[in-house]
Design a protein around this motif. Structure first.
Motif, PDB file in Angstrom:
ATOM      1  N   TYR A 153       7.673  -0.763 -14.043  1.00 17.25           N
ATOM      2  CA  TYR A 153       7.281  -1.413 -15.296  1.00 17.25           C
ATOM      3  C   TYR A 153       5.789  -1.255 -15.598  1.00 17.25           C
ATOM      4  N   GLY A 154       4.973  -1.075 -14.560  1.00 14.24           N
ATOM      5  CA  GLY A 154       3.533  -0.917 -14.754  1.00 14.24           C
ATOM      6  C   GLY A 154       3.096   0.516 -14.956  1.00 14.24           C
ATOM      7  N   ALA A 155       4.057   1.436 -14.983  1.00 15.56           N
ATOM      8  CA  ALA A 155       3.783   2.868 -15.189  1.00 15.56           C
ATOM      9  C   ALA A 155       2.771   3.409 -14.187  1.00 15.56           C
ATOM     10  N   GLY A 156       2.916   2.997 -12.928  1.00 17.60           N
ATOM     11  CA  GLY A 156       2.042   3.518 -11.893  1.00 17.60           C
ATOM     12  C   GLY A 156       1.739   2.470 -10.845  1.00 17.60           C
ATOM     13  N   CYS A 157       1.132   2.918  -9.762  1.00 21.32           N
ATOM     14  CA  CYS A 157       0.841   2.032  -8.642  1.00 21.32           C
ATOM     15  C   CYS A 157      -0.644   1.690  -8.580  1.00 21.32           C
ATOM     16  N   THR A 158      -0.985   0.883  -7.605  1.00 28.29           N
ATOM     17  CA  THR A 158      -2.374   0.448  -7.465  1.00 28.29           C
ATOM     18  C   THR A 158      -3.316   1.619  -7.222  1.00 28.29           C
ATOM     19  N   SER A 159      -2.875   2.607  -6.465  1.00 26.14           N
ATOM     20  CA  SER A 159      -3.762   3.740  -6.200  1.00 26.14           C
ATOM     21  C   SER A 159      -3.969   4.581  -7.451  1.00 26.14           C
ATOM     22  N   GLY A 160      -2.912   4.796  -8.206  1.00 32.54           N
ATOM     23  CA  GLY A 160      -3.047   5.583  -9.436  1.00 32.54           C
ATOM     24  C   GLY A 160      -3.905   4.881 -10.470  1.00 32.54           C
ATOM     25  N   HIS A 161      -3.608   3.603 -10.724  1.00 32.30           N
ATOM     26  CA  HIS A 161      -4.376   2.854 -11.721  1.00 32.30           C
ATOM     27  C   HIS A 161      -5.767   2.488 -11.200  1.00 32.30           C
ATOM     28  N   GLY A 162      -5.819   1.952  -9.976  1.00 32.10           N
ATOM     29  CA  GLY A 162      -7.073   1.429  -9.447  1.00 32.10           C
ATOM     30  C   GLY A 162      -8.109   2.477  -9.114  1.00 32.10           C
ATOM     31  N   VAL A 163      -7.688   3.605  -8.596  1.00 37.56           N
ATOM     32  CA  VAL A 163      -8.646   4.643  -8.221  1.00 37.56           C
ATOM     33  C   VAL A 163      -8.850   5.632  -9.362  1.00 37.56           C
TER      34      VAL A 163
END
Length: 144
Positions: A100-110
């Motif tokens: 639902y967030g269209a990506g994970c913490t590494s993809g979005h955060g980094v």
């Protein structure tokens, strides 16, 4: 009471390596280094070349701890203080969030934050807010 280990040198070194790796992947392949997207593309590749770079990257993730073990004689310490059912439930929740967030913490955060993506900035702020709330509830309300 649960204690969090403070490892500034290891954390800084790991952060630098992740930053360099994600920058190189973006420069060389034009791809974002989001772990779940990489794994999804490995399971369902769009073509042979797409599969190859993903396989090499995941092999590197496995090779790193293996090399550490070969040179130090011990595996990197990993302590998971929850039960297997809790891990499975957490995995499902994370999987839903990634979808639902269209990506994970590494993809979005980094990568997303580095590209100043508004969607990634909102996603990362959301991850962080819920992380703070979860840690507070687990440590101070439930008493874990």
């Amino acid at each position: 009471m649960m204690e969090t280990a403070f490892t500034p040198v290891a954390s800084l070194t790991g952060g630098i390596l992740i930053g360099v790796a994600s920058t190189l992947l973006m420069l060389v392949m034009g791809r974002v280094m989001g772990a779940t997207g990489i794994l999804t593309g490995l399971v369902q590749p769009s073509n042979r070349q797409d599969f190859a770079w993903r396989l090499v990257l995941v092999a590197g993730m496995i090779t790193g701890p293996t090399l550490f073990w070969m040179f130090s004689g011990q595996m990197p310490a990993v302590d998971v203080p929850v039960s297997t059912p809790a891990l499975l439930v957490g995995g499902v929740i994370v999987g839903l969030g990634v979808t639902y967030g269209a990506g994970c913490t590494s993809g979005h955060g980094v990568c997303g934050m580095a590209r100043l993506s508004p969607r990634s900035i909102v996603a990362t702020l959301t991850f962080m807010a819920f992380t703070f709330v979860t840690v507070f509830v687990v440590r101070h309300v439930i008493g874990g």
